[in-house]
Design a protein around this motif. Structure first.
Motif, mmCIF file in Angstrom:
data_model
loop_
_atom_site.group_PDB
_atom_site.id
_atom_site.type_symbol
_atom_site.label_atom_id
_atom_site.label_comp_id
_atom_site.label_asym_id
_atom_site.label_seq_id
_atom_site.Cartn_x
_atom_site.Cartn_y
_atom_site.Cartn_z
ATOM 1 N N THR A 1 -0.517 -0.739 -4.934
ATOM 2 C CA THR A 1 -0.823 0.636 -5.317
ATOM 3 C C THR A 1 0.395 1.478 -4.985
ATOM 4 O O THR A 1 0.880 1.452 -3.839
ATOM 5 C CB THR A 1 -2.033 1.181 -4.528
ATOM 6 N N LEU B 1 -7.253 3.014 0.605
ATOM 7 C CA LEU B 1 -6.672 2.192 -0.467
ATOM 8 C C LEU B 1 -6.340 0.788 0.020
ATOM 9 O O LEU B 1 -6.367 -0.161 -0.770
ATOM 10 C CB LEU B 1 -5.448 2.887 -1.053
ATOM 11 N N GLY C 1 7.480 -2.065 7.395
ATOM 12 C CA GLY C 1 8.851 -1.905 6.925
ATOM 13 C C GLY C 1 8.874 -1.105 5.637
ATOM 14 O O GLY C 1 7.887 -0.461 5.261
ATOM 15 N N ALA D 1 9.431 -3.120 -10.215
ATOM 16 C CA ALA D 1 10.225 -3.989 -9.333
ATOM 17 C C ALA D 1 9.363 -5.148 -8.820
ATOM 18 O O ALA D 1 9.808 -6.304 -8.775
ATOM 19 C CB ALA D 1 10.781 -3.179 -8.160
ATOM 20 N N LEU E 1 -4.437 7.254 -16.281
ATOM 21 C CA LEU E 1 -5.264 6.890 -15.129
ATOM 22 C C LEU E 1 -6.643 7.559 -15.168
ATOM 23 O O LEU E 1 -7.664 6.891 -15.196
ATOM 24 C CB LEU E 1 -4.532 7.248 -13.831
ATOM 25 N N THR F 1 8.041 1.357 -8.785
ATOM 26 C CA THR F 1 7.925 0.287 -7.794
ATOM 27 C C THR F 1 7.147 -0.882 -8.396
ATOM 28 O O THR F 1 7.467 -2.053 -8.155
ATOM 29 C CB THR F 1 7.210 0.798 -6.522
ATOM 30 N N GLY G 1 0.087 8.689 -12.230
ATOM 31 C CA GLY G 1 -0.714 9.396 -13.238
ATOM 32 C C GLY G 1 -0.179 10.802 -13.471
ATOM 33 O O GLY G 1 0.617 11.325 -12.678
ATOM 34 N N GLU H 1 -2.199 -0.496 -9.395
ATOM 35 C CA GLU H 1 -2.727 0.867 -9.563
ATOM 36 C C GLU H 1 -1.541 1.799 -9.361
ATOM 37 O O GLU H 1 -1.007 1.911 -8.253
ATOM 38 C CB GLU H 1 -3.828 1.140 -8.550
ATOM 39 N N CYS I 1 0.813 -1.231 0.000
ATOM 40 C CA CYS I 1 0.000 0.000 0.000
ATOM 41 C C CYS I 1 0.845 1.280 0.000
ATOM 42 O O CYS I 1 1.959 1.304 0.531
ATOM 43 C CB CYS I 1 -0.851 0.045 1.263
ATOM 44 N N PRO I 2 0.272 2.372 -0.524
ATOM 45 C CA PRO I 2 0.921 3.686 -0.488
ATOM 46 C C PRO I 2 0.479 4.489 0.734
ATOM 47 O O PRO I 2 -0.312 4.008 1.546
ATOM 48 C CB PRO I 2 0.410 4.334 -1.768
ATOM 49 N N LYS J 1 1.235 -4.924 3.660
ATOM 50 C CA LYS J 1 2.439 -4.136 3.953
ATOM 51 C C LYS J 1 2.041 -2.683 3.734
ATOM 52 O O LYS J 1 2.024 -2.185 2.618
ATOM 53 C CB LYS J 1 3.576 -4.535 2.994
ATOM 54 N N PRO J 2 1.709 -1.975 4.839
ATOM 55 C CA PRO J 2 1.364 -0.561 4.696
ATOM 56 C C PRO J 2 2.603 0.237 4.317
ATOM 57 O O PRO J 2 3.734 -0.235 4.481
ATOM 58 C CB PRO J 2 0.901 -0.154 6.097
ATOM 59 N N ALA K 1 9.790 -6.044 -0.187
ATOM 60 C CA ALA K 1 10.443 -7.009 -1.088
ATOM 61 C C ALA K 1 10.299 -8.420 -0.544
ATOM 62 O O ALA K 1 10.005 -9.359 -1.300
ATOM 63 C CB ALA K 1 11.916 -6.642 -1.260
ATOM 64 N N THR L 1 6.737 -9.620 -1.374
ATOM 65 C CA THR L 1 6.408 -9.867 -2.783
ATOM 66 C C THR L 1 7.272 -10.989 -3.374
ATOM 67 O O THR L 1 6.890 -11.616 -4.352
ATOM 68 C CB THR L 1 6.548 -8.571 -3.608
HETATM 69 P P1 NAD Z 1 5.733 3.795 -3.566
HETATM 70 O O1 NAD Z 1 5.697 3.014 -4.829
HETATM 71 O O2 NAD Z 1 6.972 4.510 -3.205
HETATM 72 O O3 NAD Z 1 5.424 2.853 -2.317
HETATM 73 C C1 NAD Z 1 4.244 2.082 -2.246
HETATM 74 C C2 NAD Z 1 4.499 0.874 -1.381
HETATM 75 O O4 NAD Z 1 5.426 0.017 -2.032
HETATM 76 C C3 NAD Z 1 5.078 1.187 -0.016
HETATM 77 O O5 NAD Z 1 4.450 0.358 0.938
HETATM 78 C C4 NAD Z 1 6.543 0.822 -0.183
HETATM 79 O O6 NAD Z 1 7.184 0.454 1.014
HETATM 80 C C5 NAD Z 1 6.442 -0.362 -1.124
HETATM 81 N N1 NAD Z 1 7.633 -0.649 -1.906
HETATM 82 C C6 NAD Z 1 8.548 0.210 -2.388
HETATM 83 N N2 NAD Z 1 9.495 -0.442 -3.091
HETATM 84 C C7 NAD Z 1 9.166 -1.755 -3.066
HETATM 85 C C8 NAD Z 1 9.742 -2.935 -3.609
HETATM 86 N N3 NAD Z 1 10.853 -2.904 -4.343
HETATM 87 N N4 NAD Z 1 9.130 -4.110 -3.376
HETATM 88 C C9 NAD Z 1 7.994 -4.185 -2.647
HETATM 89 N N5 NAD Z 1 7.402 -3.096 -2.104
HETATM 90 C C10 NAD Z 1 7.971 -1.893 -2.310
HETATM 91 O O7 NAD Z 1 4.478 4.780 -3.643
HETATM 92 P P2 NAD Z 1 4.071 5.913 -2.603
HETATM 93 O O8 NAD Z 1 5.108 6.966 -2.664
HETATM 94 O O9 NAD Z 1 3.744 5.275 -1.311
HETATM 95 O O10 NAD Z 1 2.704 6.462 -3.223
HETATM 96 C C11 NAD Z 1 2.652 7.468 -4.189
HETATM 97 C C12 NAD Z 1 2.516 6.870 -5.576
HETATM 98 O O11 NAD Z 1 1.413 5.981 -5.598
HETATM 99 C C13 NAD Z 1 2.235 7.870 -6.660
HETATM 100 O O12 NAD Z 1 2.967 7.525 -7.807
HETATM 101 C C14 NAD Z 1 0.757 7.703 -6.939
HETATM 102 O O13 NAD Z 1 0.341 8.090 -8.220
HETATM 103 C C15 NAD Z 1 0.602 6.244 -6.734
HETATM 104 N N6 NAD Z 1 -0.792 5.914 -6.425
HETATM 105 C C16 NAD Z 1 -1.556 5.356 -7.386
HETATM 106 C C17 NAD Z 1 -2.899 5.063 -7.130
HETATM 107 C C18 NAD Z 1 -3.792 4.478 -8.180
HETATM 108 O O14 NAD Z 1 -4.920 4.132 -7.846
HETATM 109 N N7 NAD Z 1 -3.366 4.380 -9.417
HETATM 110 C C19 NAD Z 1 -3.420 5.342 -5.876
HETATM 111 C C20 NAD Z 1 -2.594 5.925 -4.910
HETATM 112 C C21 NAD Z 1 -1.272 6.207 -5.195
#
Ligand code: NAD
Ligand code: 6OD
Length: 501
Positions: free
Chosen positions: A246, A175, A224, A254, A433, A251, A272, A269, A167-168, A193-194, A232, A235
């Motif tokens: 999301t 979300l 974490g 990856a 999006l 990310t 955008g 998700e 989650c983001p 994983k928040p 990581a 996943t």
């Molecule tokens: P992020 O990709 O940095 O992080 C999201 C999650 O992924 C976090 O929990 C993070 O710890 C985890 N993560 C990071 N690297 C990882 C890896 N290598 N393996 C597994 N997990 C990993 O995103 P963010 O900064 O938290 O959120 C902002 C982004 O999210 C923006 O790009 C936004 O557009 C996008 N977003 C998209 C939607 C949608 O519905 N399309 C909704 C909300 C946010």
């Protein structure tokens, strides 16, 4: 030590929030022995400690999820499962103020926003997906056979298994539950994983799950970071059957690589760079009000938000002037103050990123209509990650500020002359999006909406959500659709059963 209640502000913690792992129905410390600080973005103060999970913790969580799937959860009827999810929805509502306080403290989002959007949606995501799954019809096909007796085919949906939910931080509870609700309604178990920035509401939800009587192991939370950390480890875990994510597009790439091992399914998700298109035949008051929300709500940290505004040339000057007046009238303030409309960005790291785009806009030759810097805040908020709402004009479509997702309270506004031109410019992006159209001409609305590369196009509105509808992005904004029955395509396997009559 394992506990059923996480004791959010325990006496020994100096009043700080403790975000612990929630595994197999109990809170506990991570085996790593590592913690990291939880910082309130409104003040910059450390308000809690978060346990950082290692591979062993993630493994325990996945094992608990597998055992619950093969055990008590897998044995429940659909009706019994849905009754538990209704109780979870009611549990969130019963503890509304706790969720509101936790979400606002973690994100800095104003109470005035989270009260109406984040927390109610957190509850609705359980109720609506329970209703959806209860009402799904199964397709059947009768076929002829050589003996004349025929055969009957029918499709059934079975759970996918253990689902990882990554989650983001921008709408943490909304979300996360938008994934956990349908996953559980479909009979899966989850490991969540928040975001490292916003651990609180996912952790608190564990208590609600226990109070509702959801069996241990159905809902697990590991905390974490991403690379070389809980994200990581989760996943990459071979016993995870599917990954829903999301976050940023990079990310997603990856995670897709991790999912390739074992050929696991993904639902993404992602980012955008959404267009808002304002035609001269719009209702200008509505267009200004809607564009204000789509640019500045949640301090611009909404994936569906508008960062590129295209305005029909005859309206351009008036539109920019009115948007400027609106942006300058926004009330920044403490998130708990109901009059506050704009909170801070989520973190100092994110503010540095957004500021770098504010600087870049100047280097690329933008005209700053308003904002562009850091606001003066009262002393108790001076340490927070505040930033001014900002509007630019004058950049070409290939400027980085116009092409790259910024995720802050800012937009670039440019004029256009005709429909074909604006459709081409709106679609000239790697993302797909969302889009918002502002016009009172119904034919134009249909014509333009169909041609835009966007998973969702709003006409004369923004962020109007019916949870039965398909949601997701085109191009690099995502993979798959969730929402209503569309969620079953990801959270279940559809099996055909053929009965020879
Ligand atoms: P992020 O990709 O940095 O992080 C999201 C999650 O992924 C976090 O929990 C993070 O710890 C985890 N993560 C990071 N690297 C990882 C890896 N290598 N393996 C597994 N997990 C990993 O995103 P963010 O900064 O938290 O959120 C902002 C982004 O999210 C923006 O790009 C936004 O557009 C996008 N977003 C998209 C939607 C949608 O519905 N399309 C909704 C909300 C946010
Ligand atoms: O409303 C939703 O279901 C949803 N997924 C919203 C996404 C918002 C992005 O920041």
């Amino acid at each position: 030590m394992l506990e059923a209640v996480q004791q959010p502000r325990s006496p020994g913690s100096g009043g700080r929030r403790q975000s612990r792992q929630f595994i197999d129905g109990a809170y506990g410390d991570a085996a790593t022995g590592r913690t990291f600080d939880q910082v309130a973005p409104a003040t910059g103060q450390v308000v809690g400690q978060v346990q950082e999970a290692g591979r062993d913790d993630v493994d325990r969580a996945v094992t608990a999820a597998r055992q619950a799937l093969n055990g008590p959860w897998g044995k429940l009827t659909l009706e019994e499962r849905c009754q538990l999810l209704y109780k979870v929805a009611d549990g969130i509502t019963a503890r509304f103020d706790e969720f509101l306080a936790a979400e606002s403290e973690d994100t800095g989002k104003p109470y005035s926003l989270a009260r109406h959007i984040d927390i109610p949606r957190g509850a609705a995501n359980f109720k609506i997906f329970a209703d959806t799954v209860r009402n799904v019809a199964s397709k059947s096909f009768e076929m002829a056979t050589p003996d004349g007796a025929g055969a009957l085919n029918y499709a059934v949906h079975v759970p996918k298994g253990v689902v990882a939910v990554v989650c983001p931080w921008n709408l943490p509870l909304l979300l996360m539950t938008w994934k956990v609700g349908p996953a559980l309604a479909c009979g899966n178990t989850v490991v969540v994983k928040p975001s490292e920035e916003t651990p609180a509401t996912a952790t608190l939800l564990g208590e609600v799950m226990n109070e509702a009587g959801v069996p241990p192991g159905v809902y697990n939370v590991v905390h974490g970071f991403g690379p070389d950390s809980a994200g990581a480890f989760l996943t990459e875990h071979p016993d995870v059957d599917a990954i829903t994510f999301t976050g940023e597009t990079g990310t997603g790439e990856a995670i897709m690589r991790a999912a390739a091992t074992g050929v696991r399914d993904v639902s993404f998700e992602l980012g955008g760079k959404n267009p808002g298109i304002v035609f001269s035949d719009c209702d200008l008051d509505k267009a200004i009000e809607g564009t204000m929300r789509s640019v500045f709500a949640n301090c611009g940290q909404v994936c569906l938000g508008t960062e590129r505004v295209f305005v029909h040339r005859p309206l351009f000057d008036e539109f920019v002037e009115r948007l400027k007046v609106g942006a300058e009238a926004l009330t920044l303030g403490h998130p708990t103050d109901e009059a506050t409309q704009l909170g801070p960005l989520v973190s100092e790291v994110h503010r540095s990123k957004v500021r770098s785009y504010y600087d870049l806009a100047g280097q690329e030759g933008a005209t700053v209509v308003t904002g562009g810097g850091i606001p003066q805040m009262p002393s108790d908020l001076a340490g927070g990650s505040w930033i001014q709402p900002t509007i630019w004009t004058g950049l070409p479509d290939d400027a980085r500020v116009v092409r790259e997702e910024i995720f802050g309270p800012c937009c670039h506004v440019s004029p256009f002359d005709d429909e074909d031109e604006v459709i081409a410019r709106a679609n000239d992006t790697n993302y797909g999006l969302a889009a918002a159209l502002w016009t009172e001409n119904v034919s134009r609305a249909h014509r333009v909406a169909r041609q835009l590369d966007a998973g969702i196009t709003w006409v004369n509105s923004w962020f109007l959500r019916d949870l039965r509808t398909p949601f997701g992005g085109m191009k690099q904004s995502g993979i798959g659709r969730e929402g209503g029955e569309y969620s079953l395509e990801f959270y279940t396997e559809t099996k055909n059963i053929c009965i020879k009559l």
